[in-house]
Enzyme design. Structure first.
Site, PDB file in Angstrom:
ATOM      1  N   HIS A 101       0.690  -1.120   0.109  1.00  0.00           N
ATOM      2  CA  HIS A 101       0.004  -0.052   0.005  1.00  0.00           C
ATOM      3  C   HIS A 101       0.929   1.237   0.049  1.00  0.00           C
ATOM      4  O   HIS A 101       1.859   1.265   0.658  1.00  0.00           O
ATOM      5  CB  HIS A 101      -1.002   0.026   1.259  1.00  0.00           C
ATOM      6  N   ASP A 140       6.142   0.512   6.320  1.00  0.00           N
ATOM      7  CA  ASP A 140       4.829   0.488   6.344  1.00  0.00           C
ATOM      8  C   ASP A 140       4.326   1.477   5.514  1.00  0.00           C
ATOM      9  O   ASP A 140       3.972   2.486   6.011  1.00  0.00           O
ATOM     10  CB  ASP A 140       4.152   0.583   7.693  1.00  0.00           C
ATOM     11  N   GLU A 169      -5.098   1.688   2.794  1.00  0.00           N
ATOM     12  CA  GLU A 169      -4.855   0.556   3.602  1.00  0.00           C
ATOM     13  C   GLU A 169      -5.180   0.853   4.985  1.00  0.00           C
ATOM     14  O   GLU A 169      -5.733   0.031   5.809  1.00  0.00           O
ATOM     15  CB  GLU A 169      -3.484  -0.346   3.412  1.00  0.00           C
ATOM     16  N   GLU A 170      -4.472   1.699   5.577  1.00  0.00           N
ATOM     17  CA  GLU A 170      -4.370   2.120   6.718  1.00  0.00           C
ATOM     18  C   GLU A 170      -5.620   2.450   7.642  1.00  0.00           C
ATOM     19  O   GLU A 170      -5.821   2.299   8.757  1.00  0.00           O
ATOM     20  CB  GLU A 170      -3.318   3.238   7.245  1.00  0.00           C
ATOM     21  N   ASP A 185       3.149  -6.497   3.357  1.00  0.00           N
ATOM     22  CA  ASP A 185       2.830  -5.438   4.267  1.00  0.00           C
ATOM     23  C   ASP A 185       3.183  -5.824   5.661  1.00  0.00           C
ATOM     24  O   ASP A 185       2.683  -5.448   6.457  1.00  0.00           O
ATOM     25  CB  ASP A 185       1.334  -5.161   4.032  1.00  0.00           C
ATOM     26  N   HIS A 204       4.133   2.661  12.802  1.00  0.00           N
ATOM     27  CA  HIS A 204       3.221   3.802  13.044  1.00  0.00           C
ATOM     28  C   HIS A 204       3.905   4.814  14.015  1.00  0.00           C
ATOM     29  O   HIS A 204       3.530   5.526  14.921  1.00  0.00           O
ATOM     30  CB  HIS A 204       1.922   3.367  13.726  1.00  0.00           C
TER      31      HIS A 204
END
Lengths: 460, 460
Positions: free
Chosen positions: A278, A290, A324-325, A352, A426
């Site tokens: 993504h 990510d 995606e997130e 991912d 994140h």
């Protein structure tokens, strides 16, 4: 005698195929390791564009640049696939304090993705610690009402693969705030979902429930969570309060895109093998692992095919999924249009879980006999590259919508080493510098090798 | 009927053993992952002691602290094993310049370990590039004499495990300077032995040859090596010269020690399983992955046995070897005393490839049938922890001297993921911050599990 001859000629032809496969896989790895371009492509994405949360100007910039990049490789098709995406903004940096009498102790927090803001001047309330969503129920509304709930469920270090730890501890982030609201909580502070002890709040999405009041929710760093917990143990309620202020907002859905490159199959152009990751990321860093690594590895699969002169029989697509997130709209759109366009999807691989040293692939929901055959046929070919762990398991959020649409499609998760992923996941540490060139390239080569094997032999 | 009963009872007892082993290995991993102490021990070694080159005051400090640390765990025996070690010092930081006419371009260099100094005011000479030792011979004395030889053999990225890349490219560092001296070279500059492109010179030992003049030799960073190479390509000799100045010296051998902790076997106290790494390090950084991780994992094996209440049948020793980097005297002494003390050594495991995610073990020189049995018996037990890659291969420099002394001893190398090791190897980047807690602990648990299996079942 004839039977014996037939059998041995079958053996010979099988050996021939294996040898040919083995030569091709070696070529793929050589190309990726010696002439690899995914690392420099990733550098550009991280350093010249950076964070690219769905709906943001940077997300749009990343779409445009990705399209241009794909164009430059001269694939058979390069195009955008429009989809509407949620548009959430963090706003000004959050503030959080533990209030112990007259003492205000600042702690690192970050609003969870999709959270509402606090009131303009922030929110102060008594804080109560729980270790799980279940514990909320045992305390009940009489205890929870009017308070900030502090979800402090620990990460279980005993899992060998950290994805399991994330799934287990992660529930309190995904579902905790909405559950707390049901009991009248006014806010939620969630221990960062990570095995690491550090000072970074790890953001990530939380999910509100229709009909339940949306309360502001933030992640707190694990070290600060430990501090808060020990203060709560030492002093009895209501001495410890918590204050936080966050400024996030939900804007109207925005137009965005999946970015798609394709090498069209020479024999079965309407049969597709998808490889993707993504393009969107959370807003705190560069979305390196990510999932910048996932998209750049997917692109590299196509580049390696072109560079080695391999023409797939089926069409092979690299898809940079959007959103995606915090929504999964890109994945939904891809499956929707695949059905609409009467495509036939035979397999999809998603990367991912970070761009770390590849260890293998997990196959989502296939029969045990099929997994056995996959191991029997392909494990030996992948073993020299140490990517031969072929197991049952999940695939990826972006390709999952293909599952309902194409019953026979095999959905596959790329499985790199998992130990470091959730340390940086994140957080502001998810930057290019934390990606290792060879690890990234080995992963791209592993993905290309599996796509090659599927393209050549299918699953039968 | 009797025969059938016997067979099935054998199966049952085998299953019983496997189940018991499986429970114990789970206990080992839980203990290492939940209560692990190797990470904090490593922090102390790196941050409170730091570099510990053989013969240095810091090496002595590390010996004393390690002994105290082992004492604190209450093992059955803790002791030092004296050995004399080479004592080489780098002295003041090196200087290196490419001289292009009147232009002096500074480049990052570091004296190779054991190298002699340049003259006090440095050394200036024409510089000639070679890609291999073999190329020296084709050029011959007429070309080489009086020059500085620039060994610029590339790292071969095609190897999957980086250890192979190191072995191949490393020859020019180990043996290149002495070979160049045979043709009359006055100095040697060696491309750093690493797959990474960066600005760090990677030090490491070079070996002089008796009867050949010792010439000063230094590592140059890979980026600077590329620059120098392209300048040499563009301009013809003798326009490009090189200047370097290094201040190293060889002092008399110094007294030092291996540090040893032991849990004495309940059944066969004179049979030994050794698990070890090396305590000394190069002088440029903290020797975190090389090899602080190895010694702290070895210690953790013993700690985990104590914590889980496991009493080995054979004696198990954690050995912190001294002087792996530039002499191997600790390893020699350990084997020498083992023979002298009439010990019986059944196995030894060395961890000296970094504290990265463990992938398995390599067994040094055992018959193929034995390796097959090891896989048959133990692979399944180690698979849930992803440390089941049990292959033929090398063990470790410190335990190798046991090979000659104990023909039946099985020598084993701990094999972690190899991708990042040579990025930081022998550079200022080999620091605690580059070690991941879980990766380190998983390695310690893998080592403890293998020691447990050997202790329980031997190799027959």
């Amino acid at each position: 005698m004839k039977k014996i001859l037939l059998a041995s000629s079958l053996v010979l032809s099988t050996l021939g195929l294996q040898a040919q496969d083995s030569v091709m896989i070696r070529k793929i790895f050589d190309e990726a390791l010696v002439n690899g371009q995914c690392y420099e492509n990733l550098r550009y994405l991280c350093k010249n564009i950076g964070q690219r949360l769905s709906g943001s100007a940077n997300a749009q910039k990343s779409v445009e640049w990705s399209k241009k990049l794909m164009d430059s490789y001269g694939f058979d098709k390069v195009y955008l696939q429009e989809c509407m995406v949620p548009h959430w903004e963090r706003g000004a940096k959050e503030q959080g304090f533990i209030i112990d009498g007259t003492n205000r102790i600042p702690v690192p927090i970050a609003a969870l993705g999709m959270s509402v803001a606090t009131p303009k001047d922030g929110l102060t309330a008594n804080i109560i610690e729980v270790k799980s969503i279940k514990e909320l129920a045992t305390l009940g509304e009489s205890v929870i009402k009017g308070k900030i709930v502090f979800f402090n469920g620990p990460w279980d270090q005993r899992f060998i693969e950290t994805g399991q730890g994330y799934g287990t501890a992660g529930v309190q982030r995904f579902a905790g705030p909405a559950e707390a609201a049901k009991y009248g909580a006014v806010g939620a502070i969630v221990r960062s979902i990570t095995p690491a002890l550090d000072n970074y709040p790890h953001t990530g999405g939380t999910v509100y429930v229709d009909g339940v009041k949306k309360i502001p929710a933030a992640a707190i760093s694990t070290l600060a969570a430990n501090k808060l917990s020990s203060m709560l143990r030492l002093r009895k309620l209501p001495l410890i309060k918590f204050y936080f202020k966050q400024n996030c907002r939900q804007l109207p859905d925005a137009k965005s895109y999946n970015v798609i490159g394709e090498i069209t199959g020479t024999e079965k152009p309407n049969k597709f093998i998808t490889v993707g990751g993504h393009l969107d990321s959370w807003d705190l860093a560069e979305g390196a692992h990510d999932d910048g690594t996932g998209v750049m590895q997917s692109l590299e699969v196509l580049r390696v095919f072109k560079a080695t002169g391999y023409r797939p029989k089926n069409s092979v697509r690299a898809v940079f999924f959007m959103n995606e997130e915090n929504g999964g709209r890109g994945g939904d759109k891809y499956a929707e249009l695949a059905v609409k366009n009467k495509e036939e999807h035979i397999a999809a691989i998603e990367s991912d879980e970070g761009g770390f040293t590849p260890r293998g692939f997990s196959f989502d929901g296939i029969p045990a006999s099929m997994l056995k055959d996959i191991n029997k046929n392909w494990k030996k070919l992948l073993e020299p590259y140490e990517v031969d762990r072929l197991t049952a398991g999940g695939s990826g959020a972006d390709i999952e919508p293909l599952k309902d649409a194409f019953k026979s499609a095999v959905l596959i998760g790329f499985r790199p080493d998992s130990q470091r992923y959730f340390d940086i996941h994140h957080t502001p540490n998810d930057v290019f510098e934390n990606v290792n060139k060879r690890e990234l390239e080995l992963g791209a080569a592993a993905m290309a090798s599996l796509v090659y094997l599927i393209d050549q032999h299918g699953f039968n």
